[in-house]
Design a protein around this motif. Structure first.
Motif, short mmCIF file in Angstrom:
data_model
loop_
_atom_site.label_atom_id
_atom_site.label_comp_id
_atom_site.label_asym_id
_atom_site.label_seq_id
_atom_site.Cartn_x
_atom_site.Cartn_y
_atom_site.Cartn_z
N ALA A 1 -41.11 -46.18 51.11
CA ALA A 1 -41.53 -44.88 52.14
C ALA A 1 -43.07 -44.86 51.98
N ALA A 2 -43.85 -45.49 50.61
CA ALA A 2 -45.12 -45.38 50.93
C ALA A 2 -45.77 -46.62 51.38
N ASN A 3 -45.06 -47.34 51.81
CA ASN A 3 -45.63 -48.37 52.04
C ASN A 3 -45.89 -47.88 53.53
N GLU A 4 -44.85 -47.73 54.06
CA GLU A 4 -44.61 -46.68 55.44
C GLU A 4 -46.36 -45.69 55.84
N ALA A 5 -45.57 -45.05 54.55
CA ALA A 5 -47.25 -43.68 54.21
C ALA A 5 -48.74 -45.32 54.79
N LYS A 6 -48.76 -45.70 53.86
CA LYS A 6 -50.24 -46.45 54.46
C LYS A 6 -49.98 -47.16 55.57
N GLU A 7 -48.89 -47.28 56.34
CA GLU A 7 -49.13 -48.31 57.80
C GLU A 7 -49.50 -46.51 58.19
N ARG A 8 -49.16 -46.21 57.82
CA ARG A 8 -49.53 -44.99 59.09
C ARG A 8 -51.01 -44.07 58.96
N GLY A 9 -51.48 -45.34 57.89
CA GLY A 9 -52.82 -44.74 58.08
C GLY A 9 -52.94 -43.21 56.68
N THR A 10 -51.76 -43.50 55.97
CA THR A 10 -51.61 -42.15 54.98
C THR A 10 -52.33 -43.23 53.64
N HIS A 11 -53.66 -41.80 52.89
CA HIS A 11 -54.52 -43.19 51.26
C HIS A 11 -53.15 -42.19 50.03
N ILE A 12 -52.66 -43.57 49.29
CA ILE A 12 -52.02 -42.54 48.34
C ILE A 12 -52.76 -42.90 47.31
N TYR A 13 -52.21 -41.52 46.37
CA TYR A 13 -53.44 -41.78 45.11
C TYR A 13 -51.84 -42.27 44.13
N HIS A 14 -51.68 -43.35 43.05
CA HIS A 14 -50.66 -44.02 43.10
C HIS A 14 -50.52 -43.56 41.17
N VAL A 15 -49.79 -41.75 41.54
CA VAL A 15 -50.13 -41.52 39.98
C VAL A 15 -48.76 -42.73 39.11
N ASN A 16 -47.76 -42.94 39.68
CA ASN A 16 -46.43 -43.33 39.33
C ASN A 16 -46.18 -43.95 38.80
N ILE A 17 -47.54 -44.49 38.26
CA ILE A 17 -46.75 -46.50 37.20
C ILE A 17 -48.58 -46.92 36.44
N GLY A 18 -47.71 -46.40 35.27
CA GLY A 18 -48.68 -46.44 33.97
C GLY A 18 -49.95 -48.49 34.25
N GLN A 19 -50.35 -48.49 35.88
CA GLN A 19 -51.80 -49.40 36.07
C GLN A 19 -52.75 -48.51 35.99
N PRO A 20 -53.56 -48.75 35.19
CA PRO A 20 -55.24 -48.45 34.99
C PRO A 20 -56.16 -49.03 35.26
N ASP A 21 -56.64 -48.44 35.71
CA ASP A 21 -58.25 -49.29 36.91
C ASP A 21 -59.86 -49.49 35.86
N ILE A 22 -58.81 -49.02 34.72
CA ILE A 22 -59.95 -49.70 33.75
C ILE A 22 -60.76 -50.83 33.69
N LYS A 23 -62.05 -51.09 33.37
CA LYS A 23 -61.73 -52.71 33.40
C LYS A 23 -61.45 -53.65 32.50
N THR A 24 -60.85 -54.31 32.56
CA THR A 24 -60.54 -55.43 31.37
C THR A 24 -61.91 -55.90 30.67
N PRO A 25 -61.79 -56.12 29.57
CA PRO A 25 -63.10 -56.29 28.43
C PRO A 25 -63.21 -58.65 29.46
N LYS A 26 -65.06 -57.54 29.20
CA LYS A 26 -65.64 -58.91 29.84
C LYS A 26 -65.30 -60.52 28.61
N SER A 27 -64.97 -59.76 27.53
CA SER A 27 -64.92 -60.96 26.67
C SER A 27 -63.72 -61.77 27.37
N PHE A 28 -62.51 -61.32 27.82
CA PHE A 28 -61.17 -61.22 28.43
C PHE A 28 -61.80 -63.18 29.23
#
Lengths: 399, 399
Positions: free
Chosen positions: A24-51
Motif C-alpha cells: 500500500a505504501a509503494n502504491e501511494a508513492k507511485e501516486r506521488g504521495t509523500h509518506i512520513y515513515h514513523v512506522n519503523i525504528g530506522q532513525p535519520d540521525i547520521k552514523t558517527p563519522k569515525s565509523f
C-alpha cells in the motif's frame, strides 16, 4: 509429486505485520504521495563519522575470520562504554554478536529447551516471536496497560504466570514499543522475583542511552542476580548504525558466556570489518550520544504535544527510547493504517504508522493502538502528527 | 543463592574440538616454535581487490537496515554467479544471509520442528551440531568409509536410517571435511530417495567451485526435486572472504523462501556494507576463481604426494574443496595432535592438524583420523607434511 511439508514452526511464524502495509505504501508513492515513515525504528540521525573513516582505513589482504567471541578491540570498546556508565565489566563477560538480534537468540537458546517458557511484558518487540520460534521457546505474555503508561504490574500478577516451565523473564528497558523506562522500584521487584523463583533475566537494553529524565538502571547493577542476568546491547540505535549488525551478549555468569561462545563458534565469527570500525566508535562518542538524546527528547516533546491535541487519543509521555504507543478512538488500527496509505492524503502527503496489534501475543489486544517511532526531524514529526490528526477526523466520518 | 540451570541444549553442546588445542598451540608459539596451521579452513588466498575497493567507496550518511531478504544488488550478483554455471535463478529464489552458517540454521528451522531428524553423512562439518542444537534438530549420522574415499553407501543403507521423524538429508558437496565430490550417480540416488520418502534436501555447496576433475553438479540441477532443495552458498571460501559473512539460502520452493524471509525479518537484515561490497565481487571473478582452483589443485597434489610417502597412512585423493582426511597408524589422533604441539618440533617448527573424531557423531569413530586443510602455499604444505611424517615416526617410537 508429493508435496513436502514445512515445519510447524515455519508455518506458524507470522510475517512481519508492518510488511503487509508496504505494498500500500509503494502504491501511494507511485501516486506521488509523500509518506512520513514513523512506522519503523530506522532513525535519520547520521552514523558517527569515525565509523565510516575506520571503514575506509581498513587494510587486510585476506579478510579472515574474527575470533568467535569477538575481536579484542570490540571487547575493549564495550568495556570502555560501560565504564562510562560506571559499570565495570571484564572482557571475558562480553561476547560480540551479529546485532542485538543474535544476542537474543543466543540468550533464549542458553536458558530454554524447546517447550520451555519465558515471560515477556506485552506489547513487546515483535521480533522476539521470530527468535522464540527459531529456538522453540514459548513466550508467555503479561499484558500491560496503556493507562499506566505500560509500567509493570504488581509482583503477584507476574508471579501468577510463573510455571515449572518458566526459565526467564525478558525485559526491554527502555522499552520498544512503548517508550516506557522502568523505575528502580519496578526493577527491584523483578529482580526479587528472579531470586525467589530462580529465573534468568534477559535484559534488552539497546536503548539504554535514550532516557529523558533520570538515569537508566541496568540489570548489570544488581549484584544479587549477577549469575542470572544477560544484557543485550547493540550499536544499531545508539550510533544510528542499524545496517552495521554489531551487538553484544553480556553476562557475569561464565557458564552463560561459555554457551554464547559455543553458539558463536558454530557460526564462526561476526563480520571482521564491522567489528574493527565499530570498535572505533563504541564508548568514544559521548558528545554524539548527548546530542542524539537531546534530539530525540525534542522530537518526543513535539510528538507528545501534537498527539495531545488529537481528540480521543490515549497516551503517556514516553520516558525513553524513541517510540510512543497511542490508543485511538477507533476499532481497527490496522484498517486505519492501511486506509491512511490507500485512501488518504493531506497536502500531498500521508503517514505510515505501525498497528500495535502485532506487538501483542494475546489475541485481540492492542487493536485500537498504533506505535509511532520518532525517527524523523521535529518539523517532519510535527507534520506527520498533523496528517495523523486530519486522517483520523476523516476516517471517523466514514468508518 | 540458588544456582540457575542452563538449558540442556546449552549443557550438551560441545565446545569446538579444535579449540581445545589452541592453548597448546599458543604455548608452542611462546617457545618460539613455528606452527603450520592446517587445522582450520582459513585460506591464505587474497580476497579480491574489488571487494576492498568497494568498501573504500562506501558513502552513506546513515547506515540503514538493508531489506530482510537482502539487497537487490546482491540478488543480481548471485543470479549472475549461477548464470555463469548455466543455472537459471530468479531473484525471488535467493535470500541473502549472514554467512552460509545462518542459511543452514534457517534451513533446519524451516524443515524441522524440535525433535525431528535430519540425515547427515559422517564425518561432517562439526558446526552442523551447533546449528542443530540451536533449533532443536536431531542429526542422524550415516557413517562413510575412508576406504571408499568417503563416497556414499548404497541407497538401502541410507533408507534404513529413515524414520517418521526424518525430514531432510543434509549433503555437503564438495565435502568438508573429506574433500569428496559426489558423482552424478550418487546424487541421482539421493534425489530418488528424497522423492520416494518425500524429504527435503539441504545441499551445502559452499565449495562448489573447488572441483579438480569434471564439473560440480548442483542439486539445483534436478527439476524433479525443485520443491525439496535448499542450496547453501557463501562468499567465505570461494572469494577467500571468511570474515565477510555473506551467504545465501537458495530454493525454488517459494514456501521455503517465505520462511527464510520470515526468519530474516526477525533478525532484520544482513550487514549493508558487506552486501554492497560483496555484490561487486560475486559472479564477477571468473579469472580469480580459476586461479584459486588451480592453486588449490596444486596444493592438493603436493599434499597427496607427501602423504603417500608416509608409512601406514590411509587416504584418498581429494576431488574437491581443500581438505583431506587421513587415517594414521596410531590409536588416538587427538593425543597425537596435542603431542605435536606440546612435545615435538622439527627444524624449529611443528604442525597443527584437526583430529577427525570431532567430525563424527557416532562415538568412537574417526579416532585415528585427522583432517588436513591445504590452506597454505604449496612449499609450506610440503614442509608441514614433512613435519607430520617426522612427528609420526617419533610418536610411534614412544607411544
Amino acid at each position: 509429486m508429493k508435496t513436502v511439508k514445512l515445519s510447524k514452526r515455519a508455518t506458524n511464524m507470522q510475517a512481519s505485520p508492518i510488511r503487509k502495509l508496504y505494498d500500500a505504501a509503494n502504491e501511494a508513492k507511485e501516486r506521488g504521495t509523500h509518506i512520513y515513515h514513523v512506522n519503523i525504528g530506522q532513525p535519520d540521525i547520521k552514523t558517527p563519522k569515525s565509523f565510516v573513516k575506520a571503514l575506509k582505513e581498513f587494510e587486510q589482504d585476506v579478510i579472515e575470520y574474527a575470533p568467535s567471541h569477538g575481536m579484542k578491540e570490540c571487547h575493549e570498546a564495550y568495556q570502555r562504554y560501560y565504564q562510562n556508565k560506571n559499570i565495570k565489566l571484564k572482557q571475558s563477560e562480553i561476547v560480540i554478536t551479529t546485532g542485538g538480534s543474535e544476542a537474543i537468540v543466543f540468550a533464549l537458546a542458553a536458558v530454554t529447551d524447546p517447550g520451555d517458557e519465558v515471560l515477556v511484558f506485552e506489547p513487546f518487540y515483535t521480533n522476539y516471536n521470530g527468535f522464540a520460534s527459531m529456538v522453540g521457546t514459548k513466550l508467555r505474555p503479561i499484558t500491560l496497560n496503556i493507562n499506566d503508561g505500560f509500567h509493570l504490574p504488581d509482583s503477584s500478577e507476574i508471579e501468577s504466570k510463573i510455571s515449572q516451565k518458566t526459565k526467564a523473564i525478558l525485559l526491554c528497558n527502555p522499552n520498544n514499543p512503548t517508550g516506557t523506562v522502568y523505575t528502580k522500584k519496578e526493577l527491584d521487584a523483578v529482580v526479587k522475583i528472579a531470586e525467589k523463583y530462580n529465573l534468568f533475566l534477559i535484559a534488552d537494553e539497546v536503548y539504554s542511552d535514550f532516557v529523558f529524565s533520570g538515569k537508566h538502571k541496568s540489570l548489570l547493577q544488581y549484584p544479587q542476580v549477577e549469575d542470572k542476568v544477560i544484557v543485550i546491547d547493540s550499536v544499531s540505535k545508539k550510533y544510528s548504525s542499524c545496517g552495521v549488525r554489531i551487538g553484544a551478549f553480556i553476562s557475569r555468569n561464565q557458564d552463560l558466556i561459555a554457551t554464547a561462545i559455543k553458539l558463536g563458534q558454530a557460526r564462526l565469527s561476526v563480520a571482521t570489518i564491522e567489528q574493527r570500525a565499530a570498535a572505533k566508535m563504541i564508548g568514544k562518542q559521548e558528545n554524539y550520544l548527548k546530542k542524539t538524546v537531546a534530539e530525540y527528547q525534542k522530537r518526543r516533546d513535539v510528538v507528545f504535544e501534537e498527539l495531545q491535541k488529537i481528540k480521543g487519543v490515549t497516551l503517556s509521555k514516553p520516558e525513553g527510547a524513541f517510540y510512543n504507543i497511542v490508543g485511538l478512538p477507533i476499532k481497527d488500527a490496522e484498517h486505519f493504517a492501511k486506509w491512511l496509505l490507500e485512501e488518504f492524503s493531506y497536502q500531498g502527503a500521508t503517514v505510515m504508522v505501525a498497528p500495535a496489534e502485532g506487538f501483542y501475543a494475546t489475541k485481540g489486544k492492542g487493536k485500537n493502538e498504533i506505535r509511532i517511532a520518532y525517527v524523523l526531524k521535529s518539523s517532519d514529526m510535527r507534520k506527520a502528527m498533523k496528517i495523523l490528526e486530519k486522517g483520523l477526523e476523516e476516517y471517523q466520518k466514514n468508518n
